[in-house]
Design an enzyme around this catalytic site. Structure first.
Site, PDB file in Angstrom:
ATOM      1  CE1 TYR A   1       4.247   5.285   6.632  1.00 42.54           C
ATOM      2  CE2 TYR A   1       4.782   7.613   6.845  1.00 42.54           C
ATOM      3  CZ  TYR A   1       4.105   6.597   6.207  1.00 42.54           C
ATOM      4  OH  TYR A   1       3.301   6.884   5.143  1.00 42.54           O
TER       5      TYR A   1
ATOM      6  CE1 TYR B   1       4.349  12.124   5.878  1.00 48.14           C
ATOM      7  CE2 TYR B   1       2.672  10.515   6.515  1.00 48.14           C
ATOM      8  CZ  TYR B   1       3.658  10.950   5.633  1.00 48.14           C
ATOM      9  OH  TYR B   1       3.941  10.214   4.514  1.00 48.14           O
TER      10      TYR B   1
ATOM     11  CG  HIS C   1       2.665   3.739   1.571  1.00 47.84           C
ATOM     12  ND1 HIS C   1       3.094   4.589   0.575  1.00 47.84           N
ATOM     13  CD2 HIS C   1       2.795   4.423   2.726  1.00 47.84           C
ATOM     14  CE1 HIS C   1       3.483   5.736   1.109  1.00 47.84           C
ATOM     15  NE2 HIS C   1       3.307   5.661   2.414  1.00 47.84           N
TER      16      HIS C   1
ATOM     17  CG  HIS D   1      -0.726   8.242   2.729  1.00 47.32           C
ATOM     18  ND1 HIS D   1      -0.373   9.390   3.409  1.00 47.32           N
ATOM     19  CD2 HIS D   1       0.443   7.561   2.539  1.00 47.32           C
ATOM     20  CE1 HIS D   1       0.930   9.416   3.605  1.00 47.32           C
ATOM     21  NE2 HIS D   1       1.450   8.315   3.110  1.00 47.32           N
TER      22      HIS D   1
ATOM     23  NE  ARG E   1       1.531  13.055   0.870  1.00 48.11           N
ATOM     24  CZ  ARG E   1       1.335  11.806   0.402  1.00 48.11           C
ATOM     25  NH1 ARG E   1       2.210  10.853   0.679  1.00 48.11           N
ATOM     26  NH2 ARG E   1       0.295  11.530  -0.342  1.00 48.11           N
TER      27      ARG E   1
END
Length: 241
Positions: A107, A146, A161, A159, A156
């Site tokens: 991110y 990640y 959000h 994905h 994870r």
């Protein structure tokens, strides 16, 4: 459908419990006492609001809205779908926002310390408003998986959000979409805190070759279903979900 139809009660087994021991941070974050329902005041019900003027021409295009020296690195994809109420009717003029990791699984956030590099041409955020058919779409890159500090080797799944607003910022629902066929979904303690496999499937965006752009981008369809007029009563209001 008559307007005096009974409200459909919220299914408490559909959503994951606040306490899911395999998802370790839920242990410290889950409430110890029953929740208290507090009536909302005029300030929560009437505002703040957002306007159509807040949406820029490239806000929905994560391939372009942050880029300065070239295109982002990664698999180019389109994510599209419709926002619908529980009766299958479109919900127009709804603000949909997304945020995600880059193709390497990192991110653009100062607290993200994963080893994957920051992509200088990818911000990872976008927004759009649904049209009269409740439709929306984003252009982006497929996010990478990640690791996270839950157990020694938890990862994870890829994905994105997703946030959906009503007429005011207090009317907000947040979820995340996964991608069809990802082998990390059944291994993820967060995803597996959802007991019903049908519910997990509804969080999985399906490959949609009909919406893909040849020699450019694959496409995934993700419909967002709200409770709409048959909403469960929530904090003494009809808008809750």
């Amino acid at each position: 459908m008559p307007h005096d139809a009974e409200y459909i009660q919220r299914d408490r087994t559909w959503h994951p419990p606040a306490l899911s021991p395999a998802y370790k941070t839920s242990v410290s974050r889950s409430p110890r006492l029953p929740l208290i329902s507090i009536e909302q005041t005029v300030s929560e019900i009437t505002g703040p609001r957002f306007g159509h003027g807040d949406i820029g021409a490239l806000d929905h295009d994560l391939l372009k809205n942050y880029a300065t020296t070239g295109d982002p690195v990664g698999e180019r994809i389109i994510v599209h779908g419709r926002v619908l109420d529980q009766e299958g009717r479109p919900v127009p003029e709804t603000l949909v926002e997304v945020w995600q990791a880059n193709a390497g699984g990192r991110y653009r956030h100062r607290k993200d310390t994963y080893f994957a590099p920051i992509d200088p041409n990818f911000g990872g955020c976008g927004r759009t408003i649904t049209d009269e058919n409740g439709s929306y779409f984003f252009r982006t890159v497929k996010p990478g998986a990640y690791p996270w500090r839950n157990s020694i080797n938890d990862w994870r799944p890829a994905h994105i959000h997703v946030s959906v607003f009503g007429r005011a910022f207090c009317q907000r629902l947040i979820t995340q979409l996964y991608f069809e066929g990802d082998p990390l979904i059944p291994r993820c303690p967060i995803a597996q805190s959802i007991a019903d496999p049908v519910a997990i499937d509804m969080l999985t965006a399906k490959l949609d070759m009909g919406a893909a752009i040849p020699l450019d981008s694959l496409a995934y369809r993700f419909d967002i279903v709200l409770r709409g007029r048959r909403s469960t009563l929530f904090e003494n209001r009809l808008e809750g979900n």
